[in-house]
Design a protein around this motif. Structure first.
Motif, PDB file in Angstrom:
ATOM      1  N   ALA A 261       0.689  -1.129   0.115  1.00  0.00           N
ATOM      2  CA  ALA A 261      -0.119  -0.063   0.104  1.00  0.00           C
ATOM      3  C   ALA A 261       0.764   1.370  -0.043  1.00  0.00           C
ATOM      4  CB  ALA A 261      -0.812   0.167   1.360  1.00  0.00           C
ATOM      5  N   LYS A 262       1.910   1.074   0.732  1.00  0.00           N
ATOM      6  CA  LYS A 262       2.881   2.434   1.085  1.00  0.00           C
ATOM      7  C   LYS A 262       4.211   2.413   0.466  1.00  0.00           C
ATOM      8  CE  LYS A 262       0.071   3.739   5.071  1.00  0.00           C
ATOM      9  NZ  LYS A 262       0.113   4.150   6.576  1.00  0.00           N
ATOM     10  N   GLY A 263       4.898   1.341   0.141  1.00  0.00           N
ATOM     11  CA  GLY A 263       6.248   0.929   0.247  1.00  0.00           C
ATOM     12  C   GLY A 263       6.688   1.910  -1.251  1.00  0.00           C
ATOM     13  N   PRO A 264       5.845   1.784  -2.442  1.00  0.00           N
ATOM     14  CA  PRO A 264       6.497   2.417  -3.391  1.00  0.00           C
ATOM     15  C   PRO A 264       6.187   4.039  -3.588  1.00  0.00           C
ATOM     16  CG  PRO A 264       5.188   0.448  -4.112  1.00  0.00           C
ATOM     17  CD  PRO A 264       5.084   0.652  -2.669  1.00  0.00           C
ATOM     18  N   ALA A 265       5.132   4.437  -2.806  1.00  0.00           N
ATOM     19  CA  ALA A 265       5.012   5.861  -2.774  1.00  0.00           C
ATOM     20  C   ALA A 265       5.942   6.799  -1.871  1.00  0.00           C
ATOM     21  CB  ALA A 265       3.444   6.039  -2.298  1.00  0.00           C
TER      22      ALA A 265
END
Length: 454
Positions: A261-265
């Protein structure tokens, strides 16, 4: 009475001593931010978490016990850097006037005037590294004087060992130091190199064993490696959205959900702090140590080009020094976590002196060659070529300093977690030392070479 004649070495030494006093007076009792505050607290309590090399905390504890704060540690760091430059003056038989001019430049650079007062382990590593190799150069020059030789070799062992202990990847300089000493020594080269290597290893292992007696149960180093692995994973996920996490999905589903959910962002080449601090994964990291390690290995094996691309971007941000707004270059003043500041009895500081250093000295130098790793790396490479062409005993020791710096820098291609300037500070200081050494008599050497050619 004989006429007193001012000599370049005397003038250069006086300039260096004046620079040392100026740095110590202007910056006293030093500049601290989060890392320095946390290490000072560890030093005062005598409990080391291993988030940072414990030798740093131990030295800060000694300083705090004597002066209540980091002042004596700052003085030690500053003296080590300026002392190494002073010792360089006695590596050449007869320094020329260029040495005096070079000394003026050296003391004006922020690497000597400002950075030495910042409580960072990276500066301790760089100072000890340069001091260690200068000691080896002095030993090589004075090889026929047994007492002087062994005194300088002893200093080399102490400083190189301190450098090895001051950074987790500092070990890479030790083989270079041993090899440089072996090449610089006029005789018994293999035995000399081996004895130096064994002495440093023994001292480092012994010191670390004693420091670990006061270590806490915190998994500092282990968590740092896991942070690095998660940082790499997030980078690969951002580069290639098709990357999956089957091991984490199965064995650490809560952590996997956050990463999806948050890693790439949250991934950015500027550093891992956003991913570590803003993702909410903190409570899941320790239980997933093994799963994260195996997932990282699987992804690196399956997506090697993505891994290299991510690592290249991380290293480029660290090395190029082109993002000062996102990558901290230096600090002035005192700031840190409120609770730890209260425990230490420290108050936040950014007074007129700090404002001057920030606005009128260091700030204007950002994005200039004075604060550019690539610039110093290029100059260092030129110095290395000149040293290897000349190949005096001291030249070989100073060449070893530059080669060890290159290896240390290369290690960050694998371990870089943030782009702060201090991590590669040793590039700057090693180059300054090598260039200052060459300035001692390079003009005389070139004149002699032209005369011989004629």
């Amino acid at each position: 009475m004989g006429q007193f004649v001012l000599r370049p070495r005397v003038i250069a030494a006086a300039v260096l001593f004046a620079g040392f006093l100026a740095s110590a007076i202007v910056n006293w009792p030093g500049h601290l931010e989060f890392d320095g505050v946390m290490q000072l607290l560890e030093g005062r309590t005598g409990l080391y978490s291993n988030w940072h090399p414990p030798i740093m905390s131990w030295l800060l504890g000694l300083s705090d016990a004597l002066t209540h704060g980091a002042g004596l540690f700052v003085l030690f760091d500053t003296a080590m850097a300026f002392g190494a430059m002073l010792a360089i003056l006695w590596l050449a038989p007869k320094p020329g006037w260029l040495a005096a001019a070079a000394a003026v430049v050296v003391i004006a650079l922020p690497q000597l005037f400002l950075f030495q007062a910042i409580v960072w382990k990276d500066l301790l590593f760089a100072d000890a590294c340069v001091a260690g190799f200068v000691c080896l150069a002095q030993a090589a020059v004075r090889w026929e004087q047994p007492r002087a030789r062994f005194a300088w070799l002893g200093g080399g062992v102490l400083f190189v060992t301190l450098a090895v202990l001051a950074r987790q990847n500092g070990f890479v300089i030790l083989p270079c130091a041993a090899l440089a000493l072996g090449l610089a020594a006029p005789r018994h080269r293999p035995a000399t190199a081996a004895a130096f290597f064994v002495a440093c290893i023994g001292l480092a292992l012994g010191a670390n064993a004693l420091l670990q007696l006061r270590a806490t149960d915190a998994l500092g180093a282990t968590e740092q490696f896991e942070d690095l692995e998660l940082y790499d994973i997030a980078g690969m996920m951002k580069r290639d959205p098709s990357v999956s996490l089957p091991i984490l999905d199965k064995e650490a589903p809560a952590l996997a959900r956050i990463m999806h959910a948050k890693g790439p962002a949250l991934y950015t080449p500027a550093g891992h702090d956003a991913l570590s601090d803003e993702s909410g994964m903190g409570e899941f990291i320790i239980p997933a140590l093994d799963a994260v390690k195996r997932q990282w290995r699987a992804l690196v094996w399956a997506h090697p080009l993505d891994y290299v691309a991510v690592r290249s971007a991380d290293f480029a941000w660290l090395f190029t020094s082109t993002h000062p707004d996102e990558c901290m270059t230096y600090i002035a003043g005192v700031d840190g976590p409120d609770e730890q500041m209260h425990q230490l009895g420290l108050v936040k500081r950014f007074d007129d002196r700090d404002t001057f250093l920030d606005d009128n000295y260091a700030g204007p130098l950002i994005e200039t060659p004075a604060l550019s790793h690539p610039f110093f790396a290029v100059v260092g490479l030129v110095c290395l070529i000149l040293l290897l062409r000349r190949r005096r005993p001291a030249d070989l020791a100073m060449a070893g300093l530059l080669v060890s710096t290159m290896l240390y820098t290369a290690s960050y291609f694998v371990i870089a977690l943030a782009c702060e300037y201090r991590y590669l500070f040793v590039i700057d200081l090693s180059t300054i030392a090598a260039a200052f050494y060459l300035a001692m008599d390079i003009l005389r050497t070139r004149a002699q070479q032209r005369t011989q050619a004629q």
